[in-house]
Design a protein around this motif. Sequence first.
Motif, PDB file in Angstrom:
ATOM      1  N   ASP A 130     -17.760   6.691 -56.192  1.00  0.00           N
ATOM      2  CA  ASP A 130     -17.893   5.282 -56.613  1.00  0.00           C
ATOM      3  C   ASP A 130     -19.361   4.925 -56.823  1.00  0.00           C
ATOM      4  O   ASP A 130     -19.712   4.240 -57.791  1.00  0.00           O
ATOM      5  CB  ASP A 130     -17.271   4.358 -55.565  1.00  0.00           C
ATOM      6  CG  ASP A 130     -15.766   4.548 -55.442  1.00  0.00           C
ATOM      7  OD1 ASP A 130     -15.163   5.104 -56.379  1.00  0.00           O
ATOM      8  OD2 ASP A 130     -15.204   4.134 -54.408  1.00  0.00           O
ATOM      9  N   ALA A 131     -20.231   5.394 -55.918  1.00  0.00           N
ATOM     10  CA  ALA A 131     -21.652   5.070 -56.021  1.00  0.00           C
ATOM     11  C   ALA A 131     -22.272   5.694 -57.271  1.00  0.00           C
ATOM     12  O   ALA A 131     -23.080   5.062 -57.960  1.00  0.00           O
ATOM     13  CB  ALA A 131     -22.381   5.549 -54.769  1.00  0.00           C
ATOM     14  N   MET A 132     -21.869   6.934 -57.601  1.00  0.00           N
ATOM     15  CA  MET A 132     -22.428   7.596 -58.772  1.00  0.00           C
ATOM     16  C   MET A 132     -21.935   6.962 -60.070  1.00  0.00           C
ATOM     17  O   MET A 132     -22.664   6.904 -61.067  1.00  0.00           O
ATOM     18  CB  MET A 132     -22.082   9.087 -58.747  1.00  0.00           C
ATOM     19  CG  MET A 132     -22.761   9.851 -57.620  1.00  0.00           C
ATOM     20  SD  MET A 132     -22.528  11.637 -57.728  1.00  0.00           S
ATOM     21  CE  MET A 132     -23.631  12.026 -59.086  1.00  0.00           C
ATOM     22  N   GLN A 133     -20.712   6.469 -60.061  1.00  0.00           N
ATOM     23  CA  GLN A 133     -20.178   5.822 -61.255  1.00  0.00           C
ATOM     24  C   GLN A 133     -20.836   4.461 -61.517  1.00  0.00           C
ATOM     25  O   GLN A 133     -20.934   4.022 -62.668  1.00  0.00           O
ATOM     26  CB  GLN A 133     -18.663   5.661 -61.118  1.00  0.00           C
ATOM     27  CG  GLN A 133     -17.909   6.975 -61.222  1.00  0.00           C
ATOM     28  CD  GLN A 133     -16.412   6.815 -61.024  1.00  0.00           C
ATOM     29  OE1 GLN A 133     -15.960   5.884 -60.371  1.00  0.00           O
ATOM     30  NE2 GLN A 133     -15.632   7.739 -61.578  1.00  0.00           N
ATOM     31  N   SER A 134     -21.299   3.810 -60.454  1.00  0.00           N
ATOM     32  CA  SER A 134     -21.900   2.484 -60.611  1.00  0.00           C
ATOM     33  C   SER A 134     -23.413   2.528 -60.690  1.00  0.00           C
ATOM     34  O   SER A 134     -24.049   1.523 -61.049  1.00  0.00           O
ATOM     35  CB  SER A 134     -21.477   1.582 -59.443  1.00  0.00           C
ATOM     36  OG  SER A 134     -21.932   2.116 -58.210  1.00  0.00           O
ATOM     37  N   ASP A 135     -24.035   3.662 -60.350  1.00  0.00           N
ATOM     38  CA  ASP A 135     -25.488   3.776 -60.329  1.00  0.00           C
ATOM     39  C   ASP A 135     -25.902   4.960 -61.189  1.00  0.00           C
ATOM     40  O   ASP A 135     -25.767   6.117 -60.785  1.00  0.00           O
ATOM     41  CB  ASP A 135     -25.980   3.955 -58.890  1.00  0.00           C
ATOM     42  CG  ASP A 135     -27.496   3.985 -58.776  1.00  0.00           C
ATOM     43  OD1 ASP A 135     -28.172   4.030 -59.825  1.00  0.00           O
ATOM     44  OD2 ASP A 135     -28.002   3.969 -57.638  1.00  0.00           O
ATOM     45  N   GLY A 136     -26.406   4.673 -62.382  1.00  0.00           N
ATOM     46  CA  GLY A 136     -26.762   5.721 -63.332  1.00  0.00           C
ATOM     47  C   GLY A 136     -27.953   6.561 -62.918  1.00  0.00           C
ATOM     48  O   GLY A 136     -28.222   7.603 -63.525  1.00  0.00           O
ATOM     49  N   THR A 137     -28.708   6.141 -61.890  1.00  0.00           N
ATOM     50  CA  THR A 137     -29.870   6.921 -61.457  1.00  0.00           C
ATOM     51  C   THR A 137     -29.463   8.122 -60.620  1.00  0.00           C
ATOM     52  O   THR A 137     -30.270   9.020 -60.398  1.00  0.00           O
ATOM     53  CB  THR A 137     -30.827   6.049 -60.636  1.00  0.00           C
ATOM     54  OG1 THR A 137     -30.170   5.634 -59.430  1.00  0.00           O
ATOM     55  CG2 THR A 137     -31.261   4.817 -61.419  1.00  0.00           C
ATOM     56  N   LYS A 138     -28.229   8.143 -60.144  1.00  0.00           N
ATOM     57  CA  LYS A 138     -27.764   9.261 -59.315  1.00  0.00           C
ATOM     58  C   LYS A 138     -27.102  10.302 -60.216  1.00  0.00           C
ATOM     59  O   LYS A 138     -26.024  10.092 -60.738  1.00  0.00           O
ATOM     60  CB  LYS A 138     -26.785   8.766 -58.249  1.00  0.00           C
ATOM     61  CG  LYS A 138     -27.427   7.885 -57.185  1.00  0.00           C
ATOM     62  CD  LYS A 138     -26.405   7.467 -56.134  1.00  0.00           C
ATOM     63  CE  LYS A 138     -27.054   6.720 -54.984  1.00  0.00           C
ATOM     64  NZ  LYS A 138     -27.668   5.452 -55.422  1.00  0.00           N
ATOM     65  N   GLN A 139     -27.763  11.432 -60.393  1.00  0.00           N
ATOM     66  CA  GLN A 139     -27.274  12.485 -61.273  1.00  0.00           C
ATOM     67  C   GLN A 139     -26.572  13.611 -60.527  1.00  0.00           C
ATOM     68  O   GLN A 139     -25.650  14.235 -61.041  1.00  0.00           O
ATOM     69  CB  GLN A 139     -28.451  13.079 -62.063  1.00  0.00           C
ATOM     70  CG  GLN A 139     -29.122  12.104 -63.018  1.00  0.00           C
ATOM     71  CD  GLN A 139     -30.284  12.762 -63.722  1.00  0.00           C
ATOM     72  OE1 GLN A 139     -31.258  13.176 -63.090  1.00  0.00           O
ATOM     73  NE2 GLN A 139     -30.172  12.897 -65.024  1.00  0.00           N
ATOM     74  N   LYS A 140     -27.034  13.901 -59.312  1.00  0.00           N
ATOM     75  CA  LYS A 140     -26.513  15.058 -58.589  1.00  0.00           C
ATOM     76  C   LYS A 140     -26.549  14.754 -57.094  1.00  0.00           C
ATOM     77  O   LYS A 140     -27.573  14.319 -56.570  1.00  0.00           O
ATOM     78  CB  LYS A 140     -27.370  16.296 -58.882  1.00  0.00           C
ATOM     79  CG  LYS A 140     -26.863  17.588 -58.229  1.00  0.00           C
ATOM     80  CD  LYS A 140     -27.762  18.757 -58.629  1.00  0.00           C
ATOM     81  CE  LYS A 140     -27.188  20.092 -58.184  1.00  0.00           C
ATOM     82  NZ  LYS A 140     -27.128  20.251 -56.728  1.00  0.00           N
ATOM     83  N   VAL A 141     -25.432  14.973 -56.437  1.00  0.00           N
ATOM     84  CA  VAL A 141     -25.338  14.744 -54.999  1.00  0.00           C
ATOM     85  C   VAL A 141     -24.764  16.000 -54.353  1.00  0.00           C
ATOM     86  O   VAL A 141     -23.780  16.564 -54.838  1.00  0.00           O
ATOM     87  CB  VAL A 141     -24.437  13.528 -54.675  1.00  0.00           C
ATOM     88  CG1 VAL A 141     -24.259  13.399 -53.167  1.00  0.00           C
ATOM     89  CG2 VAL A 141     -25.025  12.253 -55.259  1.00  0.00           C
ATOM     90  N   VAL A 142     -25.395  16.436 -53.281  1.00  0.00           N
ATOM     91  CA  VAL A 142     -24.889  17.570 -52.508  1.00  0.00           C
ATOM     92  C   VAL A 142     -24.301  17.025 -51.215  1.00  0.00           C
ATOM     93  O   VAL A 142     -24.997  16.413 -50.414  1.00  0.00           O
ATOM     94  CB  VAL A 142     -26.011  18.578 -52.204  1.00  0.00           C
ATOM     95  CG1 VAL A 142     -25.468  19.737 -51.363  1.00  0.00           C
ATOM     96  CG2 VAL A 142     -26.617  19.100 -53.500  1.00  0.00           C
ATOM     97  N   LEU A 143     -23.010  17.238 -51.030  1.00  0.00           N
ATOM     98  CA  LEU A 143     -22.312  16.720 -49.854  1.00  0.00           C
ATOM     99  C   LEU A 143     -22.233  17.788 -48.768  1.00  0.00           C
ATOM    100  O   LEU A 143     -22.092  18.970 -49.061  1.00  0.00           O
ATOM    101  CB  LEU A 143     -20.900  16.275 -50.237  1.00  0.00           C
ATOM    102  CG  LEU A 143     -20.811  15.170 -51.287  1.00  0.00           C
ATOM    103  CD1 LEU A 143     -19.365  14.920 -51.680  1.00  0.00           C
ATOM    104  CD2 LEU A 143     -21.435  13.891 -50.758  1.00  0.00           C
ATOM    105  N   GLY A 144     -22.325  17.351 -47.539  1.00  0.00           N
ATOM    106  CA  GLY A 144     -22.194  18.273 -46.415  1.00  0.00           C
ATOM    107  C   GLY A 144     -21.359  17.640 -45.321  1.00  0.00           C
ATOM    108  O   GLY A 144     -21.296  16.418 -45.196  1.00  0.00           O
ATOM    109  N   ARG A 145     -20.684  18.461 -44.558  1.00  0.00           N
ATOM    110  CA  ARG A 145     -19.899  17.944 -43.439  1.00  0.00           C
ATOM    111  C   ARG A 145     -20.147  18.799 -42.202  1.00  0.00           C
ATOM    112  O   ARG A 145     -20.507  19.967 -42.301  1.00  0.00           O
ATOM    113  CB  ARG A 145     -18.412  17.897 -43.774  1.00  0.00           C
ATOM    114  CG  ARG A 145     -17.832  19.171 -44.331  1.00  0.00           C
ATOM    115  CD  ARG A 145     -16.354  18.993 -44.645  1.00  0.00           C
ATOM    116  NE  ARG A 145     -15.853  20.055 -45.505  1.00  0.00           N
ATOM    117  CZ  ARG A 145     -14.572  20.214 -45.812  1.00  0.00           C
ATOM    118  NH1 ARG A 145     -13.673  19.391 -45.327  1.00  0.00           N
ATOM    119  NH2 ARG A 145     -14.184  21.189 -46.611  1.00  0.00           N
TER     120      ARG A 145
END
Length: 277
Positions: A130-145
């Motif tokens: 949701d955050a990436m769809q609403s914020d065009g400055t975010k191109q790539k996110v690496v998720l970790g758990r």
Amino acid sequence: MSFPSEKELWQRFELAEVAVYFATADKKSRYYGFGVADEIFSRDIHEIATWAAGKNYPVFGGMPFDDQLHATTMMNGYFLQPKVLYDIAEQHLWGYETNVVTNRSKRRRPEIERVVDETNWVQRVQHTIDAMQSDGTKQKVVLGRQRQVTLSEPLDMAKLIADLQMTQPHNYHFVLKRGNDIFISATPERLVKINDGHLATAGVAGTARRGQDEIEDLQLAATLLNDPKNLQEHAIVVNRIVERLAGMAALTVPKGPTIMKNPQVQHLYTPITGQVN
């Protein structure tokens, strides 16, 4: 003085209260350190740099990824200058030698008694989408758990280091031990190296599994080298590194990535080098 064997150093690591093991991916630099000549607990990079500047042989440690405070003190920012440091590659000793332990009690192989995974993983992924769809400055996110594992026995540090060398031969190795706290890493990525003003780093992004045989492995590598999604992710990483370093060094960047192979996976890899201004 005869230089201790690596097996003796593994055994010493097992019994030491404070110890560090570090090796570069090409294994041209390999160190074992024991005891504390000096140490600093800090997440302030300027404070750490001032502390390290006065040292006449290598220091080891790490910074936290973010401002989160950890129950484990060492994970909040810790650097160590060992009391004694063995350079295995150069057969050189820094600091003060003490007796090398050659005997230790035999341990049973630890078994997993309990595993606890995060329960909000799906919700966190959706929040990120949701955050990436609403914020065009975010191109790539690496998720970790996170996963918490309870073992039946303490880790056998001698066997752990031996296994790292056997199963991850082309990765950087870093094991830092302080009391009951241990940080372990085996990674293909080097953040940065600077030697006589020459800078070396790399973009490592875009991943595929290894093949069951050489033919399948080459096919997977070729697919990775031509995959638009992975090439886009890789380009984002490389461009970001170049942007951050452009004012500090005259850079040399290849036109496209090659393949970096590790035992379990293979990555798109672009070396970036330059002379620091």
